[in-house]
Design a protein around this motif. Structure first.
Motif, PDB file in Angstrom:
ATOM      1  N   PHE A 118      52.122  22.713  60.939  1.00  0.00           N
ATOM      2  CA  PHE A 118      53.295  22.564  60.093  1.00  0.00           C
ATOM      3  C   PHE A 118      54.066  21.301  60.453  1.00  0.00           C
ATOM      4  O   PHE A 118      54.171  20.945  61.631  1.00  0.00           O
ATOM      5  N   GLU A 119      54.611  20.662  59.432  1.00  0.00           N
ATOM      6  CA  GLU A 119      55.467  19.500  59.625  1.00  0.00           C
ATOM      7  C   GLU A 119      56.921  19.922  59.422  1.00  0.00           C
ATOM      8  O   GLU A 119      57.289  20.389  58.338  1.00  0.00           O
ATOM      9  N   PHE A 120      57.742  19.763  60.440  1.00  0.00           N
ATOM     10  CA  PHE A 120      59.166  20.094  60.326  1.00  0.00           C
ATOM     11  C   PHE A 120      59.955  19.184  61.246  1.00  0.00           C
ATOM     12  O   PHE A 120      59.423  18.612  62.200  1.00  0.00           O
ATOM     13  N   LYS A 121      61.225  19.058  60.969  1.00  0.00           N
ATOM     14  CA  LYS A 121      62.078  18.138  61.710  1.00  0.00           C
ATOM     15  C   LYS A 121      62.249  18.631  63.143  1.00  0.00           C
ATOM     16  O   LYS A 121      62.540  19.803  63.393  1.00  0.00           O
ATOM     17  N   GLY A 122      62.053  17.723  64.086  1.00  0.00           N
ATOM     18  CA  GLY A 122      62.221  18.047  65.490  1.00  0.00           C
ATOM     19  C   GLY A 122      61.017  18.703  66.131  1.00  0.00           C
ATOM     20  O   GLY A 122      61.111  19.237  67.236  1.00  0.00           O
ATOM     21  N   ARG A 123      59.863  18.645  65.436  1.00  0.00           N
ATOM     22  CA  ARG A 123      58.675  19.307  65.978  1.00  0.00           C
ATOM     23  C   ARG A 123      58.249  18.702  67.315  1.00  0.00           C
ATOM     24  O   ARG A 123      57.976  19.438  68.273  1.00  0.00           O
ATOM     25  N   GLU A 124      58.203  17.370  67.387  1.00  0.00           N
ATOM     26  CA  GLU A 124      57.763  16.720  68.612  1.00  0.00           C
ATOM     27  C   GLU A 124      58.738  16.973  69.757  1.00  0.00           C
ATOM     28  O   GLU A 124      58.324  17.142  70.907  1.00  0.00           O
ATOM     29  N   LEU A 125      60.031  17.004  69.449  1.00  0.00           N
ATOM     30  CA  LEU A 125      61.026  17.264  70.490  1.00  0.00           C
ATOM     31  C   LEU A 125      60.887  18.686  71.023  1.00  0.00           C
ATOM     32  O   LEU A 125      60.934  18.917  72.243  1.00  0.00           O
ATOM     33  N   LEU A 126      60.726  19.641  70.121  1.00  0.00           N
ATOM     34  CA  LEU A 126      60.567  21.026  70.556  1.00  0.00           C
ATOM     35  C   LEU A 126      59.309  21.209  71.393  1.00  0.00           C
ATOM     36  O   LEU A 126      59.305  21.924  72.406  1.00  0.00           O
ATOM     37  N   PHE A 127      58.219  20.554  70.980  1.00  0.00           N
ATOM     38  CA  PHE A 127      56.991  20.680  71.760  1.00  0.00           C
ATOM     39  C   PHE A 127      57.130  20.002  73.123  1.00  0.00           C
ATOM     40  O   PHE A 127      56.563  20.471  74.120  1.00  0.00           O
ATOM     41  N   ALA A 128      57.895  18.912  73.191  1.00  0.00           N
ATOM     42  CA  ALA A 128      58.149  18.270  74.481  1.00  0.00           C
ATOM     43  C   ALA A 128      58.944  19.203  75.401  1.00  0.00           C
ATOM     44  O   ALA A 128      58.689  19.258  76.607  1.00  0.00           O
ATOM     45  N   LEU A 129      59.874  19.953  74.835  1.00  0.00           N
ATOM     46  CA  LEU A 129      60.617  20.924  75.642  1.00  0.00           C
ATOM     47  C   LEU A 129      59.698  22.040  76.144  1.00  0.00           C
ATOM     48  O   LEU A 129      59.880  22.554  77.261  1.00  0.00           O
ATOM     49  N   VAL A 130      58.720  22.424  75.329  1.00  0.00           N
ATOM     50  CA  VAL A 130      57.729  23.418  75.779  1.00  0.00           C
ATOM     51  C   VAL A 130      56.939  22.875  76.964  1.00  0.00           C
ATOM     52  O   VAL A 130      56.694  23.574  77.949  1.00  0.00           O
ATOM     53  N   LEU A 131      56.537  21.605  76.873  1.00  0.00           N
ATOM     54  CA  LEU A 131      55.779  21.000  77.964  1.00  0.00           C
ATOM     55  C   LEU A 131      56.623  20.878  79.228  1.00  0.00           C
ATOM     56  O   LEU A 131      56.095  20.984  80.348  1.00  0.00           O
ATOM     57  N   GLN A 133      58.648  23.003  80.301  1.00  0.00           N
ATOM     58  CA  GLN A 133      58.615  24.304  80.979  1.00  0.00           C
ATOM     59  C   GLN A 133      57.423  24.430  81.921  1.00  0.00           C
ATOM     60  O   GLN A 133      57.474  25.215  82.876  1.00  0.00           O
ATOM     61  N   LEU A 134      56.361  23.670  81.664  1.00  0.00           N
ATOM     62  CA  LEU A 134      55.210  23.709  82.561  1.00  0.00           C
ATOM     63  C   LEU A 134      55.551  23.126  83.928  1.00  0.00           C
ATOM     64  O   LEU A 134      54.873  23.422  84.922  1.00  0.00           O
ATOM     65  N   LEU A 135      56.581  22.284  83.988  1.00  0.00           N
ATOM     66  CA  LEU A 135      56.967  21.656  85.242  1.00  0.00           C
ATOM     67  C   LEU A 135      57.925  22.520  86.059  1.00  0.00           C
ATOM     68  O   LEU A 135      58.230  22.188  87.205  1.00  0.00           O
ATOM     69  N   ILE A 136      58.415  23.608  85.466  1.00  0.00           N
ATOM     70  CA  ILE A 136      59.387  24.472  86.133  1.00  0.00           C
ATOM     71  C   ILE A 136      58.669  25.722  86.626  1.00  0.00           C
ATOM     72  O   ILE A 136      58.076  26.461  85.834  1.00  0.00           O
ATOM     73  N   THR A 137      58.736  25.982  87.912  1.00  0.00           N
ATOM     74  CA  THR A 137      58.113  27.182  88.468  1.00  0.00           C
ATOM     75  C   THR A 137      58.956  28.409  88.139  1.00  0.00           C
ATOM     76  O   THR A 137      60.187  28.327  88.069  1.00  0.00           O
ATOM     77  N   PRO A 138      58.336  29.552  87.932  1.00  0.00           N
ATOM     78  CA  PRO A 138      59.113  30.757  87.592  1.00  0.00           C
ATOM     79  C   PRO A 138      60.124  31.143  88.663  1.00  0.00           C
ATOM     80  O   PRO A 138      61.148  31.766  88.341  1.00  0.00           O
ATOM     81  N   ASP A 139      59.881  30.795  89.923  1.00  0.00           N
ATOM     82  CA  ASP A 139      60.810  31.176  90.986  1.00  0.00           C
ATOM     83  C   ASP A 139      62.178  30.528  90.820  1.00  0.00           C
ATOM     84  O   ASP A 139      63.189  31.077  91.279  1.00  0.00           O
ATOM     85  N   VAL A 140      62.234  29.366  90.159  1.00  0.00           N
ATOM     86  CA  VAL A 140      63.516  28.691  89.961  1.00  0.00           C
ATOM     87  C   VAL A 140      64.421  29.504  89.036  1.00  0.00           C
ATOM     88  O   VAL A 140      65.649  29.443  89.140  1.00  0.00           O
ATOM     89  N   ALA A 169      54.563  28.822  78.029  1.00  0.00           N
ATOM     90  CA  ALA A 169      54.374  27.417  77.642  1.00  0.00           C
ATOM     91  C   ALA A 169      52.913  27.007  77.776  1.00  0.00           C
ATOM     92  O   ALA A 169      52.389  26.248  76.949  1.00  0.00           O
ATOM     93  N   PHE A 170      52.243  27.508  78.799  1.00  0.00           N
ATOM     94  CA  PHE A 170      50.821  27.183  78.981  1.00  0.00           C
ATOM     95  C   PHE A 170      49.986  27.727  77.838  1.00  0.00           C
ATOM     96  O   PHE A 170      49.082  27.052  77.318  1.00  0.00           O
ATOM     97  N   GLY A 171      50.266  28.952  77.403  1.00  0.00           N
ATOM     98  CA  GLY A 171      49.529  29.532  76.291  1.00  0.00           C
ATOM     99  C   GLY A 171      49.766  28.783  74.996  1.00  0.00           C
ATOM    100  O   GLY A 171      48.839  28.566  74.209  1.00  0.00           O
ATOM    101  N   ILE A 172      51.019  28.373  74.739  1.00  0.00           N
ATOM    102  CA  ILE A 172      51.317  27.608  73.527  1.00  0.00           C
ATOM    103  C   ILE A 172      50.576  26.279  73.538  1.00  0.00           C
ATOM    104  O   ILE A 172      49.974  25.867  72.538  1.00  0.00           O
ATOM    105  N   PHE A 173      50.616  25.591  74.661  1.00  0.00           N
ATOM    106  CA  PHE A 173      49.934  24.304  74.766  1.00  0.00           C
ATOM    107  C   PHE A 173      48.428  24.452  74.582  1.00  0.00           C
ATOM    108  O   PHE A 173      47.789  23.682  73.843  1.00  0.00           O
TER     109      PHE A 173
END
Length: 294
Positions: A118-131, A133-140, A169-173
């Motif tokens: 799907f093409e929608f406004k802010g798609r790349e920004l939202l996906f960057a925010l998902v990525l 999350q991969l850098l943040i460990t659950p313990d934090v 985030a890993f599953g979405i990616f």
């Protein structure tokens, strides 16, 4: 500038194989070192498991004595099951991993499909925010997650253990990358046949991504089966503790350190996952290779 003339062999003269032999020996030495390293790592991994099996099936007097004629016994398993309700812990763990995986597959599939097609406004920004999350460990996020489930009023429940992990985030990616490889011609053909977007997802994208689903499911089940810190924080009763927390509580309240009982309890908790891995080992490796996880 003329190139140097190639060396011609005289009649009856054999070519020089010294260089080729040295290269072959170098490759053989490198392969031997790789094999040696693999054997060392395998022994380091299997040594604790062998010790646990030996200790669990022998009396406590033979926990540190490896005598070939030592008597076998199942008493340690009986004492472990009497000291803690491991059947209940196993049931809680099965419910936890099943509920968490179902939520992850549903949410990750819908999110990945939206990001991929799907093409929608802010798609790349939202996906960057998902990525990110991969850098943040659950313990934090332990404190904030605890506050959230406390406000929802679901503390000390199986839902509280699995809820923070359902939006993976890993599953979405992983699924987005798989969906982007599906030819658009298949999607267009399904649309011509009258399929809705949900029908296209279920009939085109999900079947193609089956190896990815299997690989991700194996990762999710193994992770949440062995997760310890978060379940320890949000559970307080036997009705909600998984096997990892139940094993820790069992070993801490036991008087003294009886390694025979502790090893028997460890095999009871980790045995189902180990047996499943041994049975589906080939499918496990093939799913990872097809899904592109290295």
């Amino acid at each position: 500038m003329k190139a140097a003339p190639a060396t011609r062999l005289r009649p009856g003269e054999a070519p020089d194989r010294m260089g080729e032999g040295m290269v072959g020996r170098g490759r053989g030495l490198g392969f031997g070192l790789v094999q040696l390293g693999a054997w060392v790592l395998a022994l380091l991994w299997v040594a604790p498991l062998l010790y646990a099996i030996w200790t669990a099936f022998h009396p406590a007097a033979y926990a540190a004595r490896f005598t070939p004629t030592a008597p076998l016994t199942l008493e340690n398993f009986g004492r472990a099951l009497e000291a803690a309700p491991f059947p209940r812990y196993l049931l809680n763990t099965v419910l936890l991993v099943t509920m968490t995986l179902a939520g992850q597959l549903l949410l990750c599939t819908l999110a990945a499909f939206a990001f991929a097609r799907f093409e929608f406004k802010g798609r790349e920004l939202l996906f960057a925010l998902v990525l990110v999350q991969l850098l943040i460990t659950p313990d934090v996020l332990l404190v904030e997650n605890y506050r959230t489930v406390s406000r929802l009023g679901i503390l000390d429940t199986i839902l509280a253990i699995g809820l923070p992990y359902m939006a993976s985030a890993f599953g979405i990616f992983l699924l987005r990358q798989t969906f982007k490889q599906v030819p658009k011609e298949l999607e267009e053909a399904a649309r011509v046949e009258g399929c809705s977007w949900l029908g296209v997802l279920l009939r085109v994208y999900v079947p193609v991504a089956r190896p990815t689903y299997v690989a991700y499911g194996l990762v999710s089940v193994s992770y949440h089966w062995n997760n310890f810190l978060w379940p320890l924080i949000v559970t307080n009763s036997v009705e909600t503790r998984p096997v990892t927390v139940g094993l820790q509580v069992f070993s801490s309240v036991d008087q003294g350190i009886d390694w025979s009982i502790i090893c028997a309890a460890t095999l009871v908790t980790s045995g189902p996952l180990l047996i499943a891995f041994l049975i589906f080992q080939r499918q496990f490796v093939q799913s990872f290779l097809r899904a592109g996880i290295r």
